[in-house]
Scaffold this motif. Sequence first.
Motif, PDB file in Angstrom:
ATOM      1  N   PRO A  90       0.786  -1.241   0.000  1.00 19.98           N
ATOM      2  CA  PRO A  90       0.000   0.000   0.000  1.00 19.98           C
ATOM      3  C   PRO A  90       0.815   1.286   0.000  1.00 19.98           C
ATOM      4  CG  PRO A  90      -1.008  -1.596   1.455  1.00 19.98           C
ATOM      5  CD  PRO A  90       0.294  -2.201   1.011  1.00 19.98           C
ATOM      6  N   ARG A  91       1.881   1.386   0.802  1.00 23.57           N
ATOM      7  CA  ARG A  91       2.598   2.652   0.880  1.00 23.57           C
ATOM      8  C   ARG A  91       3.355   2.968  -0.405  1.00 23.57           C
ATOM      9  NH1 ARG A  91       0.399   5.541   3.738  1.00 23.57           N
ATOM     10  NH2 ARG A  91       0.657   4.296   5.613  1.00 23.57           N
ATOM     11  N   GLU A  92       3.979   1.964  -1.015  1.00 20.50           N
ATOM     12  CA  GLU A  92       4.675   2.190  -2.283  1.00 20.50           C
ATOM     13  C   GLU A  92       3.680   2.527  -3.380  1.00 20.50           C
ATOM     14  OE1 GLU A  92       7.161  -1.229  -2.996  1.00 20.50           O
ATOM     15  OE2 GLU A  92       8.026  -1.091  -0.976  1.00 20.50           O
ATOM     16  N   PHE A  93       2.532   1.855  -3.375  1.00 22.47           N
ATOM     17  CA  PHE A  93       1.477   2.161  -4.332  1.00 22.47           C
ATOM     18  C   PHE A  93       1.014   3.609  -4.161  1.00 22.47           C
ATOM     19  CE2 PHE A  93      -2.852   2.439  -5.858  1.00 22.47           C
ATOM     20  CZ  PHE A  93      -2.862   1.673  -7.012  1.00 22.47           C
ATOM     21  N   ALA A  94       0.822   4.027  -2.907  1.00 22.28           N
ATOM     22  CA  ALA A  94       0.356   5.388  -2.629  1.00 22.28           C
ATOM     23  C   ALA A  94       1.360   6.431  -3.111  1.00 22.28           C
ATOM     24  CB  ALA A  94       0.093   5.551  -1.132  1.00 22.28           C
ATOM     25  N   LEU A  95       2.646   6.187  -2.881  1.00 29.74           N
ATOM     26  CA  LEU A  95       3.667   7.135  -3.317  1.00 29.74           C
ATOM     27  C   LEU A  95       3.696   7.224  -4.841  1.00 29.74           C
ATOM     28  CD1 LEU A  95       6.017   9.035  -2.805  1.00 29.74           C
ATOM     29  CD2 LEU A  95       7.526   7.039  -2.656  1.00 29.74           C
ATOM     30  N   LYS A 133      13.503  -0.303  -7.859  1.00 28.19           N
ATOM     31  CA  LYS A 133      13.915  -1.693  -8.022  1.00 28.19           C
ATOM     32  C   LYS A 133      12.774  -2.540  -8.570  1.00 28.19           C
ATOM     33  CE  LYS A 133      16.056  -5.540  -5.517  1.00 28.19           C
ATOM     34  NZ  LYS A 133      16.610  -5.977  -4.194  1.00 28.19           N
ATOM     35  N   LYS A 134      11.570  -2.356  -8.018  1.00 30.90           N
ATOM     36  CA  LYS A 134      10.432  -3.156  -8.457  1.00 30.90           C
ATOM     37  C   LYS A 134       9.978  -2.788  -9.867  1.00 30.90           C
ATOM     38  CE  LYS A 134       8.822  -4.141  -3.799  1.00 30.90           C
ATOM     39  NZ  LYS A 134       7.743  -4.011  -2.805  1.00 30.90           N
ATOM     40  N   LEU A 135      10.216  -1.539 -10.254  1.00 30.82           N
ATOM     41  CA  LEU A 135       9.855  -1.103 -11.595  1.00 30.82           C
ATOM     42  C   LEU A 135      10.998  -1.298 -12.588  1.00 30.82           C
ATOM     43  CD1 LEU A 135       7.984   2.190 -10.642  1.00 30.82           C
ATOM     44  CD2 LEU A 135       6.943   0.052 -11.401  1.00 30.82           C
ATOM     45  N   SER A 136      12.070  -1.952 -12.111  1.00 28.25           N
ATOM     46  CA  SER A 136      13.245  -2.224 -12.956  1.00 28.25           C
ATOM     47  C   SER A 136      13.798  -0.944 -13.565  1.00 28.25           C
ATOM     48  CB  SER A 136      12.881  -3.230 -14.067  1.00 28.25           C
ATOM     49  OG  SER A 136      12.441  -4.444 -13.516  1.00 28.25           O
ATOM     50  N   MET A 137      13.919   0.072 -12.732  1.00 26.21           N
ATOM     51  CA  MET A 137      14.443   1.360 -13.178  1.00 26.21           C
ATOM     52  C   MET A 137      15.739   1.661 -12.445  1.00 26.21           C
ATOM     53  SD  MET A 137      11.038   3.780 -13.150  1.00 26.21           S
ATOM     54  CE  MET A 137       9.644   3.519 -14.239  1.00 26.21           C
ATOM     55  N   GLU A 138      16.805   1.843 -13.183  1.00 25.77           N
ATOM     56  CA  GLU A 138      18.057   2.287 -12.573  1.00 25.77           C
ATOM     57  C   GLU A 138      17.942   3.765 -12.220  1.00 25.77           C
ATOM     58  OE1 GLU A 138      20.447   0.342 -11.750  1.00 25.77           O
ATOM     59  OE2 GLU A 138      19.541  -1.428 -12.668  1.00 25.77           O
ATOM     60  N   VAL A 143      11.423   5.205  -2.301  1.00 30.43           N
ATOM     61  CA  VAL A 143      11.768   5.480  -3.700  1.00 30.43           C
ATOM     62  C   VAL A 143      12.726   4.417  -4.228  1.00 30.43           C
ATOM     63  CG1 VAL A 143      13.017   7.057  -5.244  1.00 30.43           C
ATOM     64  CG2 VAL A 143      11.326   7.959  -3.623  1.00 30.43           C
ATOM     65  N   LYS A 144      13.685   4.052  -3.433  1.00 32.75           N
ATOM     66  CA  LYS A 144      14.650   3.027  -3.837  1.00 32.75           C
ATOM     67  C   LYS A 144      13.956   1.699  -4.126  1.00 32.75           C
ATOM     68  CE  LYS A 144      19.018   0.897  -2.384  1.00 32.75           C
ATOM     69  NZ  LYS A 144      20.071   0.862  -1.318  1.00 32.75           N
ATOM     70  N   ARG A 145      13.014   1.316  -3.268  1.00 32.80           N
ATOM     71  CA  ARG A 145      12.274   0.069  -3.474  1.00 32.80           C
ATOM     72  C   ARG A 145      11.416   0.142  -4.732  1.00 32.80           C
ATOM     73  NH1 ARG A 145      11.369   0.697   2.104  1.00 32.80           N
ATOM     74  NH2 ARG A 145       9.189   1.274   1.723  1.00 32.80           N
ATOM     75  N   LEU A 146      10.793   1.294  -4.947  1.00 31.25           N
ATOM     76  CA  LEU A 146       9.972   1.467  -6.138  1.00 31.25           C
ATOM     77  C   LEU A 146      10.789   1.309  -7.414  1.00 31.25           C
ATOM     78  CD1 LEU A 146       7.440   4.418  -5.618  1.00 31.25           C
ATOM     79  CD2 LEU A 146       6.933   2.079  -6.298  1.00 31.25           C
ATOM     80  N   GLU A 178      14.232   9.933   5.653  1.00 28.76           N
ATOM     81  CA  GLU A 178      14.890   8.715   5.192  1.00 28.76           C
ATOM     82  C   GLU A 178      13.863   7.676   4.720  1.00 28.76           C
ATOM     83  OE1 GLU A 178      17.619   5.770   4.291  1.00 28.76           O
ATOM     84  OE2 GLU A 178      17.872   7.930   4.573  1.00 28.76           O
ATOM     85  N   THR A 179      12.656   7.739   5.291  1.00 34.00           N
ATOM     86  CA  THR A 179      11.587   6.827   4.896  1.00 34.00           C
ATOM     87  C   THR A 179      11.260   6.986   3.416  1.00 34.00           C
ATOM     88  OG1 THR A 179      10.645   6.973   7.121  1.00 34.00           O
ATOM     89  CG2 THR A 179       9.219   6.109   5.393  1.00 34.00           C
ATOM     90  N   VAL A 180      11.227   8.233   2.948  1.00 32.38           N
ATOM     91  CA  VAL A 180      10.924   8.504   1.538  1.00 32.38           C
ATOM     92  C   VAL A 180      12.029   7.957   0.647  1.00 32.38           C
ATOM     93  CG1 VAL A 180      10.515  10.287  -0.193  1.00 32.38           C
ATOM     94  CG2 VAL A 180       9.566  10.533   2.115  1.00 32.38           C
ATOM     95  N   ARG A 181      13.280   8.206   1.008  1.00 30.34           N
ATOM     96  CA  ARG A 181      14.404   7.735   0.206  1.00 30.34           C
ATOM     97  C   ARG A 181      14.358   6.215   0.049  1.00 30.34           C
ATOM     98  NH1 ARG A 181      19.109   5.449  -0.049  1.00 30.34           N
ATOM     99  NH2 ARG A 181      18.953   4.725   2.105  1.00 30.34           N
ATOM    100  N   ALA A 182      14.070   5.520   1.147  1.00 31.61           N
ATOM    101  CA  ALA A 182      14.016   4.069   1.104  1.00 31.61           C
ATOM    102  C   ALA A 182      12.850   3.585   0.242  1.00 31.61           C
ATOM    103  CB  ALA A 182      13.893   3.514   2.518  1.00 31.61           C
TER     104      ALA A 182
END
Length: 225
Positions: A153-158, A200-205, A195-198, A189-193
């Motif tokens: 949910p949180r990554e989807f929301a962002l 990776k999951k979207l296969s974006m460098e 974004v990093k996960r997003l 730092e929560t936002v940075r983490a």
Amino acid sequence: MSKILLVEDDKDVISVVRDWLAMEQHLVDVVEDGKTALEQLAISEYDLVILDWGLPLLSGIEVLQQYRGRGGSTPILMLTGKGEVQEKAAGLDHGADDYLTKPFHMLELSARLRALLRRASGQTSNVLKIGALELDHDTHYVVHAGEQVVLPPREFALLEFLMRHPNQVFSAEALLERVWHSEADIAPETVRACVKRLRKKLSMEADNSMIQTLHGVGYRLSAPQ
């Protein structure tokens, strides 16, 4: 997901509406009088306000008048138990975007909120498409380059928030305010983490990601020209 301010003093209505909107993955702040509503609107950003007509300290129409008078532009849905056409017209004339008469069905509330949110963001549906990225708010479905991406949910929301505001830059603090609960014990730092996960999951460098980091400034989702 959207961040919504519910201004209502009826405990039963608060409980039902807050639980329903939370089930639909919205973030909801609640205040129970008009004076506190104006104070909250002065310090926090919301995607939408649900505003009851009859409130302690300041009425809903007074909140509406003062908020619009100082330039507030957030969409406002008024809740009213009043059946007179003149009073509904007064709310619209003073800046309400829509109204809903009590008692109402939660499905109608949801439909009206979706319409207001689409209008505010310039979208014509709840399916967002930017480049190879597609997000469906109603089904919680994300596709990137033809592949389904499963997000919590949180990554989807962002991602949804950034897609609704393409090419706009938001600081980490602004994203915490709009995507996470106001009272949550969180840090930039929560936002940075997230974004990093997003990425990776979207296969974006990071170097060629649609989700860009502007060092010292914030983040944005860059829409292809």
